[in-house]
Design a protein around this motif. Structure first.
Motif, PDB file in Angstrom:
ATOM      1  N   UNK A 179       0.776  -1.274  -0.059  1.00  0.00           N
ATOM      2  CA  UNK A 179      -0.143   0.075  -0.144  1.00  0.00           C
ATOM      3  C   UNK A 179       0.852   1.204   0.094  1.00  0.00           C
ATOM      4  N   UNK A 180       1.876   1.348   0.745  1.00  0.00           N
ATOM      5  CA  UNK A 180       2.958   2.424   0.795  1.00  0.00           C
ATOM      6  C   UNK A 180       3.487   2.452  -0.418  1.00  0.00           C
ATOM      7  N   UNK A 181       4.041   1.562  -0.785  1.00  0.00           N
ATOM      8  CA  UNK A 181       4.894   1.614  -2.251  1.00  0.00           C
ATOM      9  C   UNK A 181       4.058   2.033  -3.298  1.00  0.00           C
ATOM     10  N   UNK A 182       2.897   1.875  -3.308  1.00  0.00           N
ATOM     11  CA  UNK A 182       1.844   2.401  -4.468  1.00  0.00           C
ATOM     12  C   UNK A 182       1.697   3.841  -4.495  1.00  0.00           C
ATOM     13  N   UNK A 183       1.634   4.358  -3.168  1.00  0.00           N
ATOM     14  CA  UNK A 183       1.659   5.915  -3.187  1.00  0.00           C
ATOM     15  C   UNK A 183       3.239   6.468  -3.540  1.00  0.00           C
ATOM     16  N   UNK A 184       4.199   5.851  -2.906  1.00  0.00           N
ATOM     17  CA  UNK A 184       5.549   6.264  -3.260  1.00  0.00           C
ATOM     18  C   UNK A 184       5.884   6.115  -4.711  1.00  0.00           C
ATOM     19  N   UNK A 185       5.420   5.151  -5.278  1.00  0.00           N
ATOM     20  CA  UNK A 185       5.881   5.019  -6.670  1.00  0.00           C
ATOM     21  C   UNK A 185       4.951   5.926  -7.566  1.00  0.00           C
ATOM     22  N   UNK A 186       3.702   6.236  -7.145  1.00  0.00           N
ATOM     23  CA  UNK A 186       2.953   7.317  -7.979  1.00  0.00           C
ATOM     24  C   UNK A 186       3.308   8.570  -7.900  1.00  0.00           C
ATOM     25  N   UNK A 187       3.845   8.965  -6.743  1.00  0.00           N
ATOM     26  CA  UNK A 187       4.222  10.204  -6.463  1.00  0.00           C
ATOM     27  C   UNK A 187       5.647  10.507  -6.858  1.00  0.00           C
ATOM     28  N   UNK A 188       6.491   9.495  -6.738  1.00  0.00           N
ATOM     29  CA  UNK A 188       7.909  10.035  -6.692  1.00  0.00           C
ATOM     30  C   UNK A 188       8.811   9.007  -7.903  1.00  0.00           C
ATOM     31  N   UNK A 189       8.267   7.898  -8.308  1.00  0.00           N
ATOM     32  CA  UNK A 189       8.937   6.959  -9.209  1.00  0.00           C
ATOM     33  C   UNK A 189       8.510   7.356 -10.560  1.00  0.00           C
ATOM     34  N   UNK A 190       7.180   7.871 -10.939  1.00  0.00           N
ATOM     35  CA  UNK A 190       6.880   7.965 -12.083  1.00  0.00           C
ATOM     36  C   UNK A 190       7.183   9.360 -12.683  1.00  0.00           C
ATOM     37  N   UNK A 191       7.536   9.607 -13.930  1.00  0.00           N
ATOM     38  CA  UNK A 191       7.666  11.028 -14.463  1.00  0.00           C
ATOM     39  C   UNK A 191       7.031  11.110 -15.812  1.00  0.00           C
ATOM     40  N   UNK A 192       5.984  11.781 -15.945  1.00  0.00           N
ATOM     41  CA  UNK A 192       5.457  12.828 -14.846  1.00  0.00           C
ATOM     42  C   UNK A 192       4.760  11.932 -13.906  1.00  0.00           C
ATOM     43  N   UNK A 193       4.624  12.491 -12.766  1.00  0.00           N
ATOM     44  CA  UNK A 193       3.565  11.777 -11.516  1.00  0.00           C
ATOM     45  C   UNK A 193       2.262  11.867 -11.987  1.00  0.00           C
ATOM     46  N   UNK A 194       1.661  10.520 -11.727  1.00  0.00           N
ATOM     47  CA  UNK A 194       0.218  10.387 -11.846  1.00  0.00           C
ATOM     48  C   UNK A 194      -0.561  11.373 -11.324  1.00  0.00           C
ATOM     49  N   UNK A 195      -1.732  11.589 -11.797  1.00  0.00           N
ATOM     50  CA  UNK A 195      -2.428  12.543 -11.484  1.00  0.00           C
ATOM     51  C   UNK A 195      -2.962  12.050  -9.967  1.00  0.00           C
ATOM     52  N   UNK A 196      -3.667  13.146  -9.284  1.00  0.00           N
ATOM     53  CA  UNK A 196      -4.472  12.861  -7.893  1.00  0.00           C
ATOM     54  C   UNK A 196      -5.495  11.980  -7.824  1.00  0.00           C
ATOM     55  N   UNK A 197      -6.181  11.874  -8.703  1.00  0.00           N
ATOM     56  CA  UNK A 197      -7.441  11.264  -9.200  1.00  0.00           C
ATOM     57  C   UNK A 197      -6.940   9.765  -9.270  1.00  0.00           C
ATOM     58  N   UNK A 198      -5.910   9.485 -10.032  1.00  0.00           N
ATOM     59  CA  UNK A 198      -5.375   8.008 -10.425  1.00  0.00           C
ATOM     60  C   UNK A 198      -4.770   7.483  -9.274  1.00  0.00           C
ATOM     61  N   UNK A 199      -3.936   8.418  -8.443  1.00  0.00           N
ATOM     62  CA  UNK A 199      -3.461   7.997  -7.099  1.00  0.00           C
ATOM     63  C   UNK A 199      -4.398   7.709  -5.996  1.00  0.00           C
ATOM     64  N   UNK A 200      -5.475   8.574  -5.995  1.00  0.00           N
ATOM     65  CA  UNK A 200      -6.350   8.046  -4.987  1.00  0.00           C
ATOM     66  C   UNK A 200      -7.244   6.797  -5.549  1.00  0.00           C
ATOM     67  N   UNK A 201      -7.465   6.734  -6.515  1.00  0.00           N
ATOM     68  CA  UNK A 201      -8.298   5.248  -7.156  1.00  0.00           C
ATOM     69  C   UNK A 201      -7.398   4.212  -6.948  1.00  0.00           C
TER      70      UNK A 201
END
Length: 598
Positions: A271-293
């Motif tokens: 669960x933590x890795x999903x948020x970390x990857x979505x916020x920091x590992x991807x370029x560009x960062x995924x949208x907030x809606x995608x991260x929340x979903x």
């Protein structure tokens, strides 16, 4: 045998196998349409519910940035609708599954009880009754949820996982891959811990069974316990049993909780890795809606995994119960009709033993080459020392045990070749234990002949001189008798058992110590009823008071598993052998007792 003790764990006769699981699904299969309908409701509710995060994503990424109020209201209404549909379908499913679970409990318990009623006496001789009772009540209750709700939830959670994976990959394949990456770790751990879990819950069941056996024995022996002031010692014994049960329970909980702890830990890491990857590992960062979903889906993905772990724990526990239940169901009903057994026709009452040898345990013969013949209408008294085989002889006539050496024949028909019902329905048996069932006095007398009228019940009681004490009871023949005849004297219980036997109007009558608990004055009255009952019936009488059998057609003296003397009372007295010495010694004891009373 060691297992016939409350402080010794039972050992399974056979290991649990997949064949038992097939038997389980026989019970579940009887209600398959309700199960399938429940499954469909859950599947539809789950699919509808899983659209919720996608609606939230659209609201966060489209409706709110564009300030589209109409779209936001529509999405909100749709989200509320998905929640209500999910709740409604799950409520209906819960009711259906509860019905299925109770039906399964009813069916298993009935089949188990039916099988217990046909098991031989030897099965009950070798086990504390408390350990049998716990299987019929507690164990069956414990498996019902696993066999109904557990199976359904297992399928539902698998479906949920498949749907969640589908929706996750629709939103973000990379984040979906991270979410499912921890699943193999959990599966490997569960497979490794499974054997230890099974052993742990088997141990718990053993300790529960021991406690149940001791408590039941203590309740049945309450009078003896209080008479010998054993309360304090018995408290210590129960404390020891409960301590062992608690230790075993805690050990099983520790093992089972490791599954939950491992699953929960892995899920939180992922669960933590999903948020970390979505916020920091991807370029560009995924949208907030995608991260929340994706966060919602990741949480929902691991919730079924956690649920499956709990279901697995319950199932492992249920398996340990099922092992005991099916061990009992698989216990062979040794005393059963042969495939080609014939119905015994109405009998005249001749009985013949042909070179019968028998023992309850291999290599320990109770009867040794016993042979004799009784003509219709004869009354045969069987006397001798304790353990000589007297009761064994009458048990074999009723075929309570199988005869392997020799033959017992009634009217020329071997008891092994006729149906048990046709044999016992023509016999009247009064054993040493004058068992009285809970219910009315009339019900107890009518027990062996349900179609008997009230007048016939009362007539049987009058013949045995039980009518007087019955009418003095608060409600006469409608007086409610407590469990095991509580409130009645032993002599009164024996009179009721005698009336029950008399009412069945048997062709062959077996009286095993029939007057052992009746005082001398009452016995003289009862003897008059016995004489009427014996008329034109073949009877076998085991009596400790030799004065009651003087008029029998024949008296057999049994010792060391053999008939050592046989003849009428006068013939045996004239012979001055074993019967003579037994009779005279009893006569002298009774004379001394009477003199002391004077």
């Amino acid at each position: 045998m060691a297992r016939n003790r409350y402080d010794v764990d039972e050992e399974l006769e056979t290991p649990f196998n997949m064949a038992n699981l097939k038997n389980v699904f026989v019970y579940v299969g009887r209600y398959k349409w309700k199960m399938i309908f429940s499954l469909l409701l859950s599947a539809v509710g789950s699919i509808v519910g899983l659209t919720g995060p996608m609606l939230v994503q659209r609201a966060m990424d489209v409706a709110i940035p564009q300030k589209n109020v109409q779209l936001l209201i529509q999405l909100s209404c749709l989200l509320a609708g998905t929640i209500l549909i999910n709740i409604g379908f799950n409520a209906i499913r819960t009711i259906l599954v509860a019905q299925v679970g109770q039906n399964i409990v009813h069916d298993i318990r009935k089949d188990l009880f039916d099988h217990l009623q046909v098991l031989p006496f030897s099965y009950y001789d070798n086990r504390p009754h408390g350990k049998i009772l716990v299987r019929v009540v507690h164990y069956v209750n414990s498996v019902s949820n696993a066999l109904s709700n557990g199976i359904l939830n297992f399928i539902i959670e698998i479906i949920n996982i498949i749907f969640i994976i589908f929706f996750m990959f629709q939103v973000s394949p990379p984040l979906a891959a991270i979410t499912v990456a921890g699943l193999p770790v959990v599966i490997v751990f569960i497979l490794l811990i499974k054997p230890k879990q099974r052993r742990a819950w088997q141990s718990v069941n053993n300790k529960n069974s021991n406690v149940n056996a001791f408590v039941q024995e203590s309740i049945e022996g309450a009078r003896v316990i209080e008479s010998f002031d054993r309360e304090e010692e018995n408290d210590k014994i129960l404390d020891r049993l409960l301590d062992k049960r608690k230790k075993s329970w805690m050990g099983a909980i520790y093992v089972s909780n490791t599954v939950w702890f491992t699953t929960e830990t892995v899920s939180q890491i992922v669960f933590s890795l999903v948020y970390i990857a979505g916020a920091y590992w991807f370029n560009p960062m995924v949208s907030f809606g995608v991260l929340l979903a994706m966060g919602t889906y990741a949480s929902r993905f691991w919730q079924p995994i956690v649920n499956l772990a709990n279901i697995y724990n319950d199932f492992i526990n249920a398996v340990s119960y099922l092992e005991r239940i099916f061990e009992t169901m698989n216990e062979p009903a040794i005393i059963e009709d042969k495939p080609d057994a014939e119905k015994l026709p109405p009998i005249q009452g001749s009985v013949e033993f042909k070179d019968v040898s028998f023992g309850y345990e291999p290599g320990q013969m109770i009867l040794k080459h016993v042979s004799f013949a009784a003509k219709p209408g004869e009354s045969i008294a069987i006397v001798g020392p304790t353990g000589a085989g007297k009761t064994t002889i009458v048990n074999l006539i009723s075929r309570f045990y199988n005869i392997e050496n020799g033959a017992v024949c009634i009217d020329g028909h071997s008891v092994m070749d006729v149906t048990i019902h046709s044999l016992r329905s023509q016999m009247g048996i009064m054993l040493q234990d004058s068992f009285v069932f809970s219910g009315t006095i009339a019900d107890n007398i009518r027990y062996g002949r349900l179609d008997a009228t009230d007048e016939e019940v009362e007539q049987a009681a009058k013949m045995l001189h039980a009518d007087e004490f019955i009418r003095n009871l608060p409600d006469g023949y409608n007086t409610i008798v407590k469990e095991r005849g509580g409130g009645l004297s032993q002599g009164q219980k024996q009179l009721l058992a005698f009336a029950r036997t008399l009412l069945s109007d048997p062709r062959i009558l077996v009286l095993d110590e029939a007057t052992s608990s009746i005082d001398t004055s009452t016995e003289q009255l009862v003897q008059q009823g016995i004489n009427l009952l014996l008329k034109d019936r073949t009877s076998f009488i085991i009596a400790h008071r030799l004065s009651t059998i003087r008029d029998c057609s024949r008296i057999m003296y049994v010792a060391d598993g053999q008939i050592l003397e046989s003849g009428t009372h006068d013939e045996l007295m004239e012979k001055q052998g074993l019967y003579y010495h037994l009779y005279m010694s009893q006569y002298r004891r009774e004379a001394v007792t009477k003199q002391a009373e004077v």
